[in-house]
Design a protein around this motif. Structure first.
Motif, PDB file in Angstrom:
ATOM      1  N   UNK A   1      54.388   9.989   1.467  1.00 38.00           N
ATOM      2  CA  UNK A   1      52.936  10.172   1.382  1.00 38.00           C
ATOM      3  C   UNK A   1      52.516  11.613   1.661  1.00 38.00           C
ATOM      4  N   UNK A   2      53.243  12.311   2.531  1.00 40.04           N
ATOM      5  CA  UNK A   2      52.787  13.651   2.885  1.00 40.04           C
ATOM      6  C   UNK A   2      53.053  14.667   1.775  1.00 40.04           C
ATOM      7  N   UNK A   3      53.858  14.294   0.763  1.00 35.57           N
ATOM      8  CA  UNK A   3      54.142  15.222  -0.325  1.00 35.57           C
ATOM      9  C   UNK A   3      53.035  15.255  -1.364  1.00 35.57           C
ATOM     10  N   UNK A   4      52.076  14.342  -1.269  1.00 35.26           N
ATOM     11  CA  UNK A   4      51.055  14.262  -2.309  1.00 35.26           C
ATOM     12  C   UNK A   4      50.278  15.570  -2.377  1.00 35.26           C
ATOM     13  N   UNK A   5      50.245  16.208  -3.556  1.00 35.44           N
ATOM     14  CA  UNK A   5      49.493  17.470  -3.653  1.00 35.44           C
ATOM     15  C   UNK A   5      48.013  17.266  -3.340  1.00 35.44           C
ATOM     16  N   UNK A   6      47.524  16.058  -3.609  1.00 36.35           N
ATOM     17  CA  UNK A   6      46.096  15.811  -3.392  1.00 36.35           C
ATOM     18  C   UNK A   6      45.733  15.746  -1.913  1.00 36.35           C
ATOM     19  N   UNK A   7      46.720  15.725  -1.021  1.00 41.98           N
ATOM     20  CA  UNK A   7      46.402  15.775   0.413  1.00 41.98           C
ATOM     21  C   UNK A   7      45.657  17.062   0.751  1.00 41.98           C
ATOM     22  N   UNK A   8      45.968  18.110   0.016  1.00 42.97           N
ATOM     23  CA  UNK A   8      45.309  19.387   0.268  1.00 42.97           C
ATOM     24  C   UNK A   8      44.381  19.815  -0.870  1.00 42.97           C
ATOM     25  N   UNK A   9      44.459  19.100  -2.007  1.00 43.34           N
ATOM     26  CA  UNK A   9      43.564  19.414  -3.126  1.00 43.34           C
ATOM     27  C   UNK A   9      42.887  18.129  -3.575  1.00 43.34           C
ATOM     28  N   UNK A  10      41.909  17.675  -2.810  1.00 46.72           N
ATOM     29  CA  UNK A  10      41.356  16.341  -3.040  1.00 46.72           C
ATOM     30  C   UNK A  10      40.566  16.224  -4.349  1.00 46.72           C
ATOM     31  N   UNK A  11      40.666  15.047  -4.935  1.00 53.00           N
ATOM     32  CA  UNK A  11      39.865  14.703  -6.102  1.00 53.00           C
ATOM     33  C   UNK A  11      39.117  13.440  -5.735  1.00 53.00           C
ATOM     34  N   UNK A  12      37.835  13.554  -5.508  1.00 50.68           N
ATOM     35  CA  UNK A  12      37.067  12.401  -5.020  1.00 50.68           C
ATOM     36  C   UNK A  12      35.967  12.013  -5.971  1.00 50.68           C
ATOM     37  N   UNK A  13      34.959  11.347  -5.415  1.00 54.71           N
ATOM     38  CA  UNK A  13      33.829  10.882  -6.227  1.00 54.71           C
ATOM     39  C   UNK A  13      32.528  11.508  -5.764  1.00 54.71           C
ATOM     40  N   UNK A  14      32.613  12.447  -4.827  1.00 55.30           N
ATOM     41  CA  UNK A  14      31.438  12.882  -4.085  1.00 55.30           C
ATOM     42  C   UNK A  14      30.569  13.877  -4.840  1.00 55.30           C
ATOM     43  N   UNK A  15      29.429  14.254  -4.265  1.00 51.52           N
ATOM     44  CA  UNK A  15      28.529  15.210  -4.919  1.00 51.52           C
ATOM     45  C   UNK A  15      29.114  16.620  -5.039  1.00 51.52           C
ATOM     46  N   UNK A  16      30.150  16.939  -4.235  1.00 53.27           N
ATOM     47  CA  UNK A  16      30.726  18.277  -4.314  1.00 53.27           C
ATOM     48  C   UNK A  16      32.215  18.174  -4.627  1.00 53.27           C
ATOM     49  N   UNK A  17      32.685  19.016  -5.530  1.00 58.59           N
ATOM     50  CA  UNK A  17      34.099  18.938  -5.865  1.00 58.59           C
ATOM     51  C   UNK A  17      34.845  20.165  -5.324  1.00 58.59           C
ATOM     52  N   UNK A  18      36.157  20.008  -5.293  1.00 59.65           N
ATOM     53  CA  UNK A  18      37.033  20.953  -4.604  1.00 59.65           C
ATOM     54  C   UNK A  18      37.078  22.328  -5.267  1.00 59.65           C
TER      55      UNK A  18
END
Lengths: 598, 319, 263
Positions: A222-239
Motif C-alpha cells: 500500500x505504501x508504494x502507491x504513487x497516489x499517496x503523495x499525488x492524490x486524485x480526489x473528488x474535491x473542489x480543489x485538485x492537486x
C-alpha cells in the motif's frame, strides 16, 4: 422537557404543523440543541435539511477568488486519509478527498458525496437499526475525469479493513459489512442494532479514495502507491504539488460536482514553525488567510487581535482537559506490576481527599489567566453535543472547605506542613506532557494544594513519550505510574459512545492488555458498566442521552476524574475570510464553501 | 602522507559501521513510537495501534531490525518513512538545496565576519575596536537563536514590514524577481545563524591570532622590517588558522544537517526541520538516514581538517 | 554574580507567589524587575534561578573542558592508534542525534539516580553530565590540533632535548600554550549550557517546570517580547554579564599561566 413532550413535538413535525427549524429552535431553548434534534428527527423518519446548518455562500460563482493561503504549524507528511496518523494529515487529505457526508458544527450531517442523508423516512435507515443505505450523488467525477461510483465506496471498506494495509481507519470498517446495491447505492450492515450509524464513510475517517488508482496497492504494497503523495480526489480543489513536511498546493477543480463552488483559484497550505508565529502571520501581518490550532495563551492572542486585521475563531467541541486521581497504588508492585488493579491508592481511596483535591483546583483562574477563550472551565467530563451535557455537576474553588474536609477526615498537618494519616503522607507525583499551559496549570494547582497541606511533585514528560504506546516505557500516560496526571482527551465524533468507554471496567489498562485499555484511571463501578452496556443497544435517542448524562455524573461525582477546562478549537482568520468550521470534522471539511468577503 | 590518507580512509569504514550500530541501538531503545496522536483519539481502537506497530516491524528484536536496515542500505535503499510512507532518500533530497543554500550562506557570513574582525581586533588588543567587537561577540553568543530570531521578526517583519518571516519554497516569480524574493526571505535566517556562529568564531580567531602574534618568529619577521600587514598575513594568520580550520571542519556537516531552531522559527524546510519532526514523531528510518549521512560527513570533514593541519604547519608529522 | 549568591537574603519575595492582579507588569517599587504572566516577581525568580543556572553552567563547562582537554591532549600527544580511537569516539559523539539519546538517558537513569541521591541533586547531576557530555568534542579537537602543532615547535624540542619527561613536557610547555582556544571555548560553553538547560526542561529532563532557570525565563518570555520586553531583558542581561565575567576570569587565568610573561 420530558420524553412525552418530545414525542408529541416530533409528531407535530411529522404532521407538518411544526417546521423542522421550529423544532430545532424549541429544543435549543431547553438545552437539547440541534445535533440531538436532527438525529431525533432522522430516527423518527424525518430527513434533516442540511442547508440550515451552513452559513450562506455568497459569491454565487465559481472561481475568481484569488489565492487562499493557510498556515499549519505542524506540516502534513502524507496525503492518504487511510494512513493519516494525525489531524494535520487528515486535514491535508481533505483538501482533495471527500466523504459521503460531513458533520456540521451543530451536529447535523451534511451530504457531500451522498445524494441525501439516510433516514427512516427515505428508507435509508432500517427500523431494527442494523442497516444504513446510502444513495450516492450522480455526476461526481474524480479529478482525472473518471466517474465516482459505488465501487469506489465498497473498495474503501475493503481497503480500510485489510490488516495488510494497516490503515488507521480500520476501526471504522472492520466490524461492518458493506455491499453494493447498484452503481449509486451502497448498504452498510451492522451485527447489532447501532444507534450511532454515521461512522463508516463519514467525516474524517470516511474520505473516499479512488478504486482505479489504489486497487493494485491494496495490500502490503500500500505504501508504494504513487497516489499517496499525488492524490486524485473528488474535491473542489485538485492537486498541484506537495513537499512532505512543507507545502501543499492545489488549484480550482473546474468540474466540481457542486455548482458555483469553489471560490478561490488556488490553495496553499504551508506547514511548520510554531503556533505563536502562525498567529502573528495572520493576525498581525496578514501574510496568511487562516491559521490552524493556535494553542497559544489567550492573552497573547488578544493582543495580536488588537492589530485589527484578523479574528480568532472559537469552535466548541467535546475535547476536555482533565485531571485523574489514580484509583490504584502506583508506588507498590503486585506480581511485578505497578498500579495493579488489586491495589487501592493509599490516599485517594479516601473520598475526603479526592473531594479536597477537586476543591483545590482553581478552574476560574485557569480559564481566566491561562486558557482564556481557548479553555472554558467546566464541571463535566462530557460537555458536547449539548444534549449530553449534565446539569447536575458543580465545581468550586474553596481552600477553607478543602482544609475543613481534610481536618474532619483526620488528615493532620505534620511539622513540615504536609498532612498525613496512619503513615500516609499527602505527597503526590503529578505528571503531564510538556506544554506551556499545562505547566502553568500545574503551578497554579501546586500552590493551592500547598496551602491545604498537600505537596505536589510536578513532573512533565515530553509528549512523544507520554502519549506513545511503547510498552517498555514507564512514563506513558496509559501506564499512569504516578498519583495524578493531566491531559486532553479528544472527542472526534458528535457521539459519546466511544468517548465514554474510558471508564468501563473491561477497559482497565493493565499489563495483561499491554496497557492498551482505555480506562487509565482504573476506576471501577458496576453501575457505570451496566449503564454503558445499556446505551450500546439503546435506539431511543432521548433515553440514550440520559444514560450518558448519568455516566458523566458517576465518574465526575467520584472525583477520580476532575474536569479542568473544555478545549474548543482555536483558529485565526483574516477579517474578510469566511471559513466554514466544525468541531466534529476536519478544518477543511467544506473548503469549497470558504470565500472572501469583498 | 598518501599512506596516511589511505590508512585513515580504510579505518573510516569500520568506524562508520560502529557508529551506525550505536546510532541504531540508541534509536531503537529510545522511548516513544510514531503514533502519539492516535493515542488520545477514542475512535482508534488500541489494537489498531498495536497492529500498526507490528506492521512497521517495531516489535522485532533490535539486531534483526539493524541487519535488515544495513542490508537495505548496502543495496542503496534508505527505507521508508513511518510517518509519510515515502522513501527517505526522496525526503532528504527534496530538502537538500534549501539547506545548503541557507546554512551554507550563514557559515560563509560567519567566516566573513569572524576572520577580519578577529584578526584586526587581535592586532590591536584592548583598543576601542577590540572592546566593541568583544562586547558584541559576547552579546552574540549569550542570546540563543530562538530569541534573536524572534527579535528580528518583530523588528523587520512586524514593525518595519520589510521582510517576510515565512520561508516559501515555491515563489511565483521568475528571473530577477525570483532571486530578489529568495534573497529577501533568506536574509533573516542567514543573519540569525551567521551572527551567532560569527560571534563565537570571532573570539576563537582573536585568541588564536593573539597566541601567535607574540611568538618569536613573528617578532623576528617584524624586526626584519617587513611591513605590518604583510607580517600579519604571512606569518600570523597562517599559523593561527589551525584552530579555525578545526572549528570550520566541525561546522561543515551542519551545512547538510541544518539548524533545527532557526529552521523552525522561519519555517525553512531544511534537513534540520526534517530531523526534528522525525525525532518528535519517532520516525526511525528518517532519523537513521539523516544522522548516518551526517556521521559520514563528520568523519570526512575531520579527516580533511587533519590533512589541512599539515598544509598550514608543514612541521606536523603524520604518524 | 554576587547578587545571585546573596540576593535571596536581601530580596525575600517568594518565587512562586502567584498574583493574578499583577500580571506582566513593568519594573516598579514592588517588583523592581517587573512580573511575568502569572504575576510572579521576576527579581526573585532571576536571583533564585541564577543560582541553578550558574551552577549548571559552570559545572557543565568544567565537565566539557576537562574531558575535552584530556581527550585532546592524549590524542595529540600519542598519535597513532590511540589518536585514531579517540577521534572515533569524538566523531561518534558529534554524529549522535542528541534528542533521542537524551530521551534514552532520561528513561534509563532518571528514576535510578533520583532514588540514590534525591530528585534535585539527581536531576542536577544528569543535566551537567548530559550538557557536558555533548560539548567536549570541539574542545578535544581544538586541543589535539594545538598539540600537533606545538609538539614540533622549537621550545618543545628544546625542552625534550633537555630531558624533560613526557608529562612535564605536556603540563609545563605544551598545555599552557594550547589554552587560548580552551578558554574561549569555556566562556562559550557556559552560555551554551545555561541556554541548553532550558531546552532540556522542554524534554522533561531539566528541572521541574516550576523552577525558574534563566534559560527557561528567556524561553517563557519570548512570546511576550513585544508586550513585556522587561521579562526577557533581564534574564538575557544576566546571561551576558555571566559570560563577561567568566571571560575576565579566563583572561586572568591565561595571563597567569602565560609562559612568556615576564615575572
Amino acid at each position: 422537557m420530558n420524553e412525552d413532550d418530545l414525542r408529541q413535538m416530533i409528531g407535530r413535525v411529522q404532521r407538518g404543523t411544526l417546521s423542522r427549524r421550529g423544532f430545532v429552535r424549541r429544543l435549543a431553548a431547553v438545552g437539547l440543541t440541534a445535533p440531538m434534534a436532527t438525529q431525533l428527527l432522522a430516527l423518527a423518519g424525518i430527513s434533516p435539511a442540511s442547508a440550515q446548518s451552513l452559513p450562506a455562500y455568497r459569491p454565487g460563482r465559481r472561481g475568481g477568488g484569488g489565492p487562499l493561503r493557510i498556515l499549519y504549524w505542524q506540516a502534513s507528511t502524507l496525503l492518504n486519509p487511510h494512513f493519516a496518523v494525525g489531524t494535520t494529515n487528515q486535514d491535508a487529505s481533505r483538501v482533495f478527498y471527500e466523504p459521503l457526508a460531513g458533520w456540521a458544527q451543530d451536529g447535523t450531517l451534511v451530504p457531500i458525496l451522498a445524494a441525501e442523508i439516510p433516514s427512516t423516512d427515505n428508507g435509508g435507515l432500517s427500523a431494527d437499526g442494523r442497516t444504513v443505505t446510502w444513495k450516492l450523488k450522480r455526476g461526481a467525477k474524480w479529478h482525472d475525469g473518471q466517474d465516482f461510483s459505488a465501487d469506489d465506496v465498497v473498495f474503501n471498506w475493503e481497503y480500510g479493513r485489510n490488516p495488510a494495509v494497516a490503515a488507521v481507519t480500520s476501526g471504522s470498517y472492520r466490524d461492518v459489512n458493506v455491499t453494493k446495491v447498484d452503481d449509486f447505492t451502497v448498504r452498510v450492515e451492522f451485527e447489532r442494532p447501532q444507534p450511532f450509524w454515521a461512522d463508516a464513510f463519514v467525516a474524517s475517517r470516511g474520505m473516499i479514495i479512488p478504486k482505479h488508482l489504489f486497487q493494485n496497492f491494496a495490500g502490503a504494497n500500500s505504501r508504494d502507491a504513487p497516489a499517496n503523495l499525488r492524490p486524485v480526489g473528488t474535491s473542489p480543489y485538485r492537486f498541484v504539488s506537495f513537499t512532505p513536511g512543507d507545502t501543499l498546493r492545489a488549484e480550482l477543480n473546474p468540474s466540481y460536482h457542486m455548482p458555483e463552488h469553489p471560490f478561490f483559484d488556488t490553495v496553499e497550505v504551508k506547514g511548520g514553525g510554531d503556533a505563536v508565529s502562525a498567529a502573528r502571520a495572520v493576525l498581525q501581518t496578514g501574510d496568511f488567510d487562516y491559521a490552524w490550532n493556535l494553542q497559544v495563551e489567550d492573552e497573547i492572542l488578544k493582543r495580536l487581535e488588537a492589530a485589527g486585521r484578523g479574528r480568532v475563531d472559537i469552535v466548541e467541541g467535546g475535547d476536555i482537559e482533565f485531571v485523574m486521581l489514580n484509583a490504584t497504588d502506583p508506588h507498590r508492585e503486585v506480581e511485578g506490576e505497578r498500579a495493579h488493579i488489586s491495589t487501592q491508592h493509599p490516599a485517594f481511596r479516601d473520598p475526603a481527599v479526592r473531594q479536597a483535591m477537586s476543591l483545590l483546583l482553581d478552574r476560574n483562574a485557569i480559564e481566566q489567566f491561562i486558557y482564556g477563550r481557548g479553555g472554558p472551565a467546566t464541571a463535566n467530563f462530557l460537555n458536547n453535543p449539548p444534549r449530553f451535557r449534565s446539569t447536575n455537576m458543580r465545581w468550586e474553588f474553596n481552600l477553607n472547605r478543602a482544609n475543613e474536609i481534610l481536618d474532619r477526615a483526620g488528615w493532620v498537618r505534620g511539622r513540615d506542613g504536609i498532612r498525613a494519616k496512619d503513615g500516609v503522607r499527602l505527597r503526590f507525583v503529578y505528571q503531564t506532557s510538556v506544554n506551556t499551559p499545562r505547566q502553568r496549570t500545574q503551578a497554579v494547582y501546586k500552590q493551592a494544594a500547598q496551602r491545604a497541606g498537600i505537596d505536589l511533585e510536578l513532573k512533565s514528560v515530553v509528549a512523544s513519550v507520554f502519549f506513545s504506546s511503547d510498552v517498555a516505557n514507564p512514563d506513558t500516560y496509559t501506564k499512569f505510574w504516578a498519583d495524578m496526571q493531566m491531559y486532553t482527551t479528544t472527542m472526534p465524533q458528535a457521539d459519546p459512545q466511544l468517548f465514554m468507554n474510558q471508564f468501563v471496567s473491561w477497559e482497565i489498562s493493565t499489563r495483561a492488555n499491554s496497557w492498551q485499555g482505555r480506562n487509565i484511571v482504573r476506576w471501577r463501578s458496576e453501575e457505570y458498566d451496566r449503564i454503558f452496556r445499556e446505551s450500546e443497544g439503546e435506539l431511543d435517542p432521548v433515553k440514550r442521552a440520559a444514560l450518558f448524562i448519568r455516566m458523566n455524573d458517576l465518574i465526575v461525582g467520584s472525583n477520580h476524574v476532575i474536569p479542568v477546562v473544555g478545549r474548543p478549537r482555536v483558529r485565526a482568520s483574516l477579517n474578510n475570510l469566511r471559513p466554514v468550521l466544525s468541531a466534529w470534522d476536519n478544518d477543511f471539511w467544506l473548503l469549497g464553501h470558504w470565500f472572501r468577503e469583498t | 602522507m598518501t599512506q596516511y590518507l589511505v590508512r585513515r580512509l580504510i579505518i573510516a569504514i569500520p568506524s562508520l559501521l560502529g557508529i551506525s550500530v550505536i546510532l541504531f541501538t540508541v534509536l531503537a531503545l529510545a522511548p516513544g513510537d510514531p503514533f502519539e496522536e492516535l493515542a488520545t483519539n477514542p475512535a482508534i481502537p488500541p489494537d489498531v495501534r498495536a497492529n500498526l506497530r507490528a506492521s512497521l516491524g517495531l516489535d522485532d528484536p533490535i539486531h534483526v531490525r539493524y541487519l535488515s536496515w544495513l542490508l537495505a542500505m548496502l543495496r542503496g535503499e534508505w527505507g521508508f518513512s513511518f510517518v509519510s510512507r515515502s522513501p527517505v532518500a526522496d525526503l532528504i533530497l527534496q530538502r537538500l538545496p534549501t539547506t545548503i543554500a541557507v546554512i551554507g550562506a550563514a557559515q560563509l557570513l560567519a567566516l566573513a565576519i569572524a576572520l577580519p574582525v578577529g584578526i584586526y581586533a587581535a592586532t590591536r588588543p584592548y583598543s576601542i575596536f577590540d572592546q566593541i567587537a568583544n562586547t558584541l561577540a559576547f552579546v552574540g553568543f549569550s542570546l540563543p537563536t530562538f530569541f534573536t530570531g524572534l527579535l528580528f521578526i518583530l523588528l523587520f517583519s512586524i514593525y518595519l514590514d520589510w521582510l517576510p518571516f515565512v520561508f516559501r519554497t515555491q515563489i511565483d516569480a521568475t528571473g530577477w524577481r525570483w532571486w530578489w524574493e529568495q534573497l529577501r526571505q533568506s536574509i533573516m535566517p542567514v543573519l540569525v545563524l551567521g551572527l551567532f556562529q560569527g560571534a563565537a568564531w570571532t573570539r576563537f580567531v582573536r585568541s588564536a591570532v593573539l597566541d601567535v602574534i607574540r611568538l618569536d618568529h613573528v617578532t623576528t619577521a617584524r624586526s626584519k622590517g617587513i611591513s605590518e600587514s604583510a607580517v600579519t598575513m604571512r606569518h600570523v594568520v597562517r599559523n593561527a588558522m589551525i584552530p579555525v580550520v578545526t572549528l570550520v571542519a566541525l561546522q561543515m556537516p551542519a551545512v547538510f544537517g541544518g539548524a533545527i531552531v532557526t529552521e523552525q522559527i522561519f519555517r525553512v524546510p531544511g534537513i534540520g526541520s526534517l530531523l526534528i519532526s522525525a525525532i518528535l514523531a519517532n520516525d526511525t528510518p528518517v532519523i537513521m538516514g539523516v544522522t548516518f549521512v551526517f556521521a559520514c560527513l563528520v568523519v570526512f570533514f575531520n579527516l580533511v581538517a587533519d590533512v589541512l593541519y599539515g598544509w598550514l604547519d608543514p612541521r606536523i608529522s603524520y604518524r | 554574580m554576587l547578587a545571585v549568591l546573596l540576593g535571596p537574603l536581601l530580596w525575600s519575595v517568594p518565587i512562586d507567589e502567584i498574583d493574578f492582579t499583577a500580571r506582566l507588569q513593568g519594573p516598579s517599587w514592588d517588583h523592581p524587575l517587573g512580573t511575568d504572566d502569572l504575576g510572579q516577581d521576576l527579581l526573585a525568580r532571576i536571583l533564585y534561578g541564577g543560582r541553578i543556572s550558574l551552577a549548571v553552567g559552570f559545572a557543565a563547562m568544567l565537565v566539557a573542558v576537562t574531558f575535552g582537554v584530556l581527550v585532546g591532549a592524549v590524542a595529540g600527544m600519542s598519535g597513532g592508534r590511540v589518536d585514531a580511537g579517540l577521534m572515533w569516539l569524538t566523531d561518534l559523539f558529534l554524529s549522535l542525534p542528541q534528542l533521542p539519546l537524551l530521551l534514552l538517558i532520561i528513561y534509563l537513569f532518571r528514576d535510578a539516580l533520583t532514588q540514590v541521591v534525591g530528585p534535585e541533586i539527581g536531576v542536577f547531576i544528569l543535566i551537567v553530565i548530559v550538557i557536558g557530555g555533548f560539548n567536549w568534542m570541539p574542545v578535544a579537537r581544538l586541543v589535539r590540533a594545538q598539540f600537533f602543532s606545538l609538539r614540533e615547535k622549537e621550545f618543545v624540542e628544546a625542552a625534550r632535548a633537555l630531558g624533560a619527561s613526557r608529562l612535564r613536557l605536556v603540563l609545563r610547555h605544551i598545555l599552557p600554550n594550547a589554552l587560548g582556544p580552551v578558554i574561549v571555548a569555556a566562556t562559550i560553553d557556559v552560555a551554551a549550557a545555561i541556554i541548553a538547560e532550558s531546552t532540556l526542561s522542554f524534554l522533561g529532563l531539566g528541572f521541574p517546570p516550576d523552577i525558574p532557570t534563566w534559560g527557561r525565563l528567556l524561553f517563557d518570555a519570548k512570546d511576550n517580547l513585544d508586550f513585556a520586553p522587561h521579562w526577557a531583558l533581564f534574564p538575557g542581561l544576566a546571561i551576558f554579564l555571566t559570560v563577561l565575567s567568566i571571560n575576565f576570569l579566563g583572561d586572568g587565568l591565561r595571563d597567569a599561566l602565560d609562559p612568556r610573561r615576564v615575572k
